[in-house]
Design an enzyme around this catalytic site. Structure first.
Site, PDB file in Angstrom:
ATOM      1  N   GLN A   1       6.802  90.426   9.016  1.00 17.69           N
ATOM      2  CA  GLN A   1       5.717  90.631   8.054  1.00 17.69           C
ATOM      3  C   GLN A   1       4.347  90.457   8.691  1.00 17.69           C
ATOM      4  O   GLN A   1       3.361  90.180   8.015  1.00 17.69           O
ATOM      5  CB  GLN A   1       5.857  89.681   6.864  1.00 17.69           C
ATOM      6  CG  GLN A   1       7.050  90.016   5.985  1.00 17.69           C
ATOM      7  CD  GLN A   1       7.081  89.186   4.728  1.00 17.69           C
ATOM      8  OE1 GLN A   1       6.228  89.313   3.867  1.00 17.69           O
ATOM      9  NE2 GLN A   1       8.068  88.309   4.622  1.00 17.69           N
TER      10      GLN A   1
ATOM     11  N   ARG B   1       8.764  93.907  -1.674  1.00 24.47           N
ATOM     12  CA  ARG B   1       8.037  93.403  -2.850  1.00 24.47           C
ATOM     13  C   ARG B   1       8.850  93.646  -4.107  1.00 24.47           C
ATOM     14  O   ARG B   1       8.597  93.048  -5.150  1.00 24.47           O
ATOM     15  CB  ARG B   1       6.670  94.089  -3.021  1.00 24.47           C
ATOM     16  CG  ARG B   1       5.628  93.844  -1.961  1.00 24.47           C
ATOM     17  CD  ARG B   1       5.499  92.425  -1.574  1.00 24.47           C
ATOM     18  NE  ARG B   1       6.310  92.126  -0.412  1.00 24.47           N
ATOM     19  CZ  ARG B   1       6.571  90.884   0.011  1.00 24.47           C
ATOM     20  NH1 ARG B   1       6.115  89.855  -0.651  1.00 24.47           N
ATOM     21  NH2 ARG B   1       7.321  90.689   1.082  1.00 24.47           N
TER      22      ARG B   1
ATOM     23  N   LYS C   1      10.473  80.404   0.741  1.00 25.63           N
ATOM     24  CA  LYS C   1       9.723  79.738   1.790  1.00 25.63           C
ATOM     25  C   LYS C   1       8.770  78.691   1.223  1.00 25.63           C
ATOM     26  O   LYS C   1       8.723  77.558   1.711  1.00 25.63           O
ATOM     27  CB  LYS C   1       8.957  80.813   2.568  1.00 25.63           C
ATOM     28  CG  LYS C   1       7.730  80.319   3.274  1.00 25.63           C
ATOM     29  CD  LYS C   1       6.858  81.488   3.667  1.00 25.63           C
ATOM     30  CE  LYS C   1       5.864  81.778   2.559  1.00 25.63           C
ATOM     31  NZ  LYS C   1       4.727  82.584   3.045  1.00 25.63           N
ATOM     32  N   THR C   2       8.047  79.079   0.199  1.00 22.48           N
ATOM     33  CA  THR C   2       7.085  78.135  -0.367  1.00 22.48           C
ATOM     34  C   THR C   2       7.811  76.937  -0.962  1.00 22.48           C
ATOM     35  O   THR C   2       7.349  75.798  -0.863  1.00 22.48           O
ATOM     36  CB  THR C   2       6.222  78.825  -1.442  1.00 22.48           C
ATOM     37  OG1 THR C   2       5.710  80.034  -0.889  1.00 22.48           O
ATOM     38  CG2 THR C   2       5.063  77.946  -1.841  1.00 22.48           C
TER      39      THR C   2
ATOM     40  N   ASP D   1       1.476  77.750   7.364  1.00 19.06           N
ATOM     41  CA  ASP D   1       2.078  78.845   6.615  1.00 19.06           C
ATOM     42  C   ASP D   1       1.675  80.170   7.274  1.00 19.06           C
ATOM     43  O   ASP D   1       0.621  80.249   7.902  1.00 19.06           O
ATOM     44  CB  ASP D   1       1.561  78.782   5.165  1.00 19.06           C
ATOM     45  CG  ASP D   1       2.385  79.655   4.245  1.00 19.06           C
ATOM     46  OD1 ASP D   1       3.487  80.070   4.642  1.00 19.06           O
ATOM     47  OD2 ASP D   1       1.923  79.914   3.114  1.00 19.06           O
ATOM     48  N   GLU D   2       2.480  81.183   7.115  1.00 14.25           N
ATOM     49  CA  GLU D   2       2.182  82.521   7.651  1.00 14.25           C
ATOM     50  C   GLU D   2       1.794  82.466   9.125  1.00 14.25           C
ATOM     51  O   GLU D   2       0.786  83.032   9.554  1.00 14.25           O
ATOM     52  CB  GLU D   2       1.027  83.167   6.857  1.00 14.25           C
ATOM     53  CG  GLU D   2       1.231  83.211   5.351  1.00 14.25           C
ATOM     54  CD  GLU D   2       2.139  84.343   4.902  1.00 14.25           C
ATOM     55  OE1 GLU D   2       2.838  84.938   5.744  1.00 14.25           O
ATOM     56  OE2 GLU D   2       2.166  84.600   3.693  1.00 14.25           O
TER      57      GLU D   2
END
Length: 806
Positions: free
Chosen positions: A274, A653, A56-57, A243-244
């Site tokens: 998330q 994770r 994503k980043t 973002d997020e």
DNA sequence: AATCCCGACATTTTT
DNA sequence: TGTCGGGATT
């Protein structure tokens, strides 16, 4: 009328754009088709649904670079918002990296809060503030509220100020001002909530201060009531990226929607699976509603995962599929091999910690058939921070280096806040909150009574506390030691302030170096300051007696606090002056401690979001603990779903090895409780899970419960064996051979560290404080700690008391 | 004004 | 089982 277009021009990027336009864009080549689509869909609303570990980043940063390189946007026309400074920093770095030069010219890449500060400083007067307003943290906020609650004659036993703070924060998260508070809220805080909220806001304006919630709230208010200002920024921010997005609250949502209404070029990146911050106001609904909010939105799903093995992905997918109303994503990977998710039950929490300790040790050495991992590759993720204790205790005993991520941040520590209060008072004497904080720290014989007198005098004269104190002294309204000490303090503050005069005036003039409407900046020449701000800071801490206070303090924390103060002064060096430093600190609460050596990380699941580790341990999967009872009680099904997303975050994770565990018994608040395996364990897909059997007597710690015959444990067994999770575990377990006996752990024995000490010596330990050595055993020392009692500790964590800096 | 003792209490946390 | 805050004590 706006001067931004000229003043914020960014030369570097346009040079880069020209340089790169010649060749086809190489930075696009490393992208998969979806990422590429996300990068190239520039116009109109875009929702990028990016699952965990899907790059994503990379997509986000490449998108920025692409816009710059194609000349679609100039750096100052892109508004890119994140939640944390860390995320903002990373984005800046990666954009700079792709660009081949520092991304200095992206003035609007930052956190919601930092961007709002910038906006609010420009338009402060529209909400009755001055542009040099101060930003209160939660501590200041609480003290202010306490005063109001007290003044209102409310029994703060039944109605703690803390609760009011929570209520007000919630309102601010929803963008409710005192004026547009829904009628349904009238009963909050014993019916006095709304009135106190109004008073609190008024008081903040008086103090020329804002809290964190205000930063957004005020800006939203300005946008809503000043069309011209809004229009200006709508024009200005041609491209918006968030973002997020699943973590945005209502205020942030409104803020974005207002700004995006102009060009409608808004790209929100997030993952509904998330969303784990519902309890602090995040609205998953924002991301679920995106297509309705922004008609014609392109929805792009990033589903190819580059992080985890197929087994780990399957486990995560299986768990999260239990949630209703998802936007729906299925992670997949090209990877074909890998360990299954490992599941293991233990007799109790301590055994769980012991087992994980040994496991970490073994994996570090590359035994157990797995490749060797560095401790930096491993993490233990817990639901609640109190669970960390068991691991810390265990790791201290076996000498396993660990680091705790999260926890109290540097700038939230008492000594740092005290020191900062001194600095604040020197740069702005009217800062009443700072004055209150340090007036009797160190002790100056100015107790409640004396402080009340100062308050009354100040209020009677309508002046800040420090002026009130001056008047009080002049009127001889205070006697004895207190008067002398107060005199010294004020004298000191005046003197320190005079040492910074030159700096102060200069700062005031180029604050943010923005002058609107053709205003002119007049440069004024100053002589050299009489001392650097670093020296000044040292002088302040020294002459005020603050350093001395900790030097004379004999508690085990004192050396650490002095150490922190030193670090604070060191941090100052990176700034031009005290003012600039304070500004920075009020928003950046990072704790960038220099890390030395390999360590395993311990943190909460929340703190782990956005991170990844080759090896992840997920202990404490027991109903009531995870999912947390409180979450289920307070939010019912919605609560369970958020907990399930937390489970999803936890599993995803892990890159290579993911180990889930639970204990049959656990000490909760000092009481032993029998635990049932988490319902999430039932949701794991059998085919992707390997059930391990714990070592120990009679073939397994957990199963060995049978040898104990107390009624209590039988009840515990009955409960445990009846749970579906346990039954399933049993069946699976029976189908498989038990794991091989553990290989001997190979902790390095550090005898040198032991030989430095002798029986009866008084020593110091970071966590347990002072104690006397009462035994020596291998590389461990048995120490009778003054506070913590007798413990065995690995010698290298011990220092002689002579070594401790005082 | 500072210290001591007892009872209530107990997620997740960024800015 | 630990911590924190308030009230009582010195």
């Amino acid at each position: 009328m706006s001067t931004y277009d000229e003043s914020d021009a960014f030369e570097g990027a346009s040079l880069a754009a020209r340089a790169m336009a010649a060749r086809p864009s190489p930075y696009l080549e490393g992208l998969n088709p979806e990422q590429r689509k996300a990068v190239e869909t520039i116009d109109g609303p875009v929702l990028m649904l990016a699952g965990a570990g899907t790059g994503k980043t990379k997509a986000l940063t490449t998108r920025i670079v692409h816009m710059l390189n194609t000349g679609k946007a100039r750096p100052n026309e892109i508004l890119a918002v994140t939640f944390t400074n860390k995320a903002a920093r990373e984005m800046k770095n990666r954009v700079g990296h792709l660009l081949g030069q520092p991304a200095e010219g992206m003035p609007w890449l930052g956190t919601f809060h930092s961007i709002c500060v910038k906006l609010l400083r420009r338009h402060a007067e529209l909400v009755g503030l001055k542009s040099n307003f101060t930003i209160l943290d939660t501590d200041d906020q609480l003290r202010l509220l306490k005063q109001l609650v007290q003044a209102a004659g409310i029994d703060d036993k039944r109605w703690p100020a803390r609760a009011l703070a929570g209520v007000i924060d919630n309102w601010k998260n929803r963008a409710w001002t005192p004026d547009n508070l829904p009628a349904a809220e009238a009963g909050a805080y014993d019916g006095k909530g709304p009135a106190l909220y109004r008073q609190y806001q008024a008081r903040l304006i008086e103090l020329n201060a804002v809290d964190f919630g205000d930063l957004l709230l005020h800006v939203v208010s300005i946008f809503q009531t000043h069309d011209d200002v809004l229009a200006q920024y709508q024009r200005w921010f041609r491209f918006i990226m968030v973002d997020e997005y699943q973590d945005t609250n209502v205020a942030q949502y409104l803020w974005l929607r207002l700004l995006a209404a102009g060009h409608k070029n808004i790209c929100c990146v997030g993952d509904d699976d998330q969303s784990i911050y519902g309890w602090r106001g995040a609205e998953v609904g924002n991301i679920l509603r995106f297509e309705a909010d922004f008609p014609g939105a392109a929805v792009i799903r990033l589903e190819q995962n580059y992080r985890s093995t197929p087994h780990i992905l399957a486990a995560a997918s299986s768990v999260i599929s239990g949630n209703q109303g998802r936007l729906g994503k299925e992670l997949w990977t090209e990877a074909e091999t890998g360990e299954k998710v490992r599941l293991i039950g233990h007799w109790d929490g301590e055994e769980e910690a012991r087992w994980i300790g040994e496991e970490v040790d073994a994996m570090q050495g590359g035994t157990r058939g797995l490749r060797g991992f560095s401790l930096d590759d491993m993490a233990i993720l817990v639901r609640a921070s109190h669970q960390m204790r068991a691991f810390e205790d265990r790791f201290l005993t076996i000498g396993m280096p660990y680091r705790v991520i999260g926890g109290p941040r540097f700038y939230e520590r008492m000594e740092i806040r005290d020191a900062m209060a001194y600095f604040r008072l020197v740069t702005s004497p009217a800062d009443d909150l700072a004055f209150e904080r340090i007036v009797n720290t160190p002790k100056r014989g100015l107790g409640d009574k004396a402080q009340q007198k100062i308050q009354m005098t100040a209020r009677a004269n309508g002046v800040p506390l420090i002026e009130g104190a001056r008047i009080l002294l002049a009127e001889k309204g205070l006697g004895g030691k207190g008067a002398i000490e107060l005199g010294k303090l004020i004298e000191g503050l005046d003197r320190w302030a005079s040492l910074t005069q030159g700096e102060l005036r200069r700062v005031a003039l180029d604050a943010d170096s923005v002058v609107e409407d053709g205003g002119e900046i007049e440069r004024v020449e100053y002589g050299p300051p009489e001392m650097t701000h670093v020296e000044l800071a040292e002088t302040i801490l020294d002459e005020s007696g603050y350093t001395g206070m900790w030097q004379n303090d004999k508690t085990p924390e004192a050396p650490g606090r002095l150490e922190n103060l030193k670090e604070l002064v060191k941090a100052l060096e990176q700034f031009e002056n005290l003012q600039g430093f304070l500004e920075h600190v009020s928003l950046i609460m990072d704790n960038e401690a220099g890390e030395d050596g390999e360590k395993i990380s311990i943190m909460t699941l929340h703190a782990a979001k956005g991170l990844e580790f080759p090896v992840v341990f997920l202990p404490g999967w027991e109903d009531g603990l995870f999912p947390s009872q409180r979450s289920m009680d307070e939010s019912g099904q919605r609560g369970v779903e958020e907990e399930r997303r937390l489970a999803y975050v936890g599993i995803t994770r892990a890159e290579e090895v993911c180990t889930i565990s639970f204990a049959g018994n656990r000490r909760v608040y000092g009481q032993w409780q029998s635990q049932m395996p988490s319902r999430f364990i039932d949701e794991l897909p059998e085919d992707h899970v390997e059930v391990l059997t714990p070592p120990g007597l009679y073939g397994g710690g957990y199963g060995a419960a049978g040898m104990n015959s107390t009624l209590e444990t039988r009840v515990a067994e009955a409960n445990v064996y009846n749970s579906p999770g346990w039954r399933r575990l049993q069946t699976r377990s029976a189908e498989r051979p038990t794991s091989q006996p553990r290989e001997a752990s190979k902790t390095v024995i550090d005898l040198q560290a032991v030989s430095a000490h002798s029986m009866g010596e008084r020593v110091f330990h970071q966590k347990f404080g002072y104690g006397l050595i009462i035994g020596i055993e291998g590389d461990k020392l048995e120490i009778d700690f003054e506070k913590a009692g007798a413990k065995k500790v690995v010698a290298r964590f011990i220092t002689g008391t002579d070594d401790v800096p005082f």
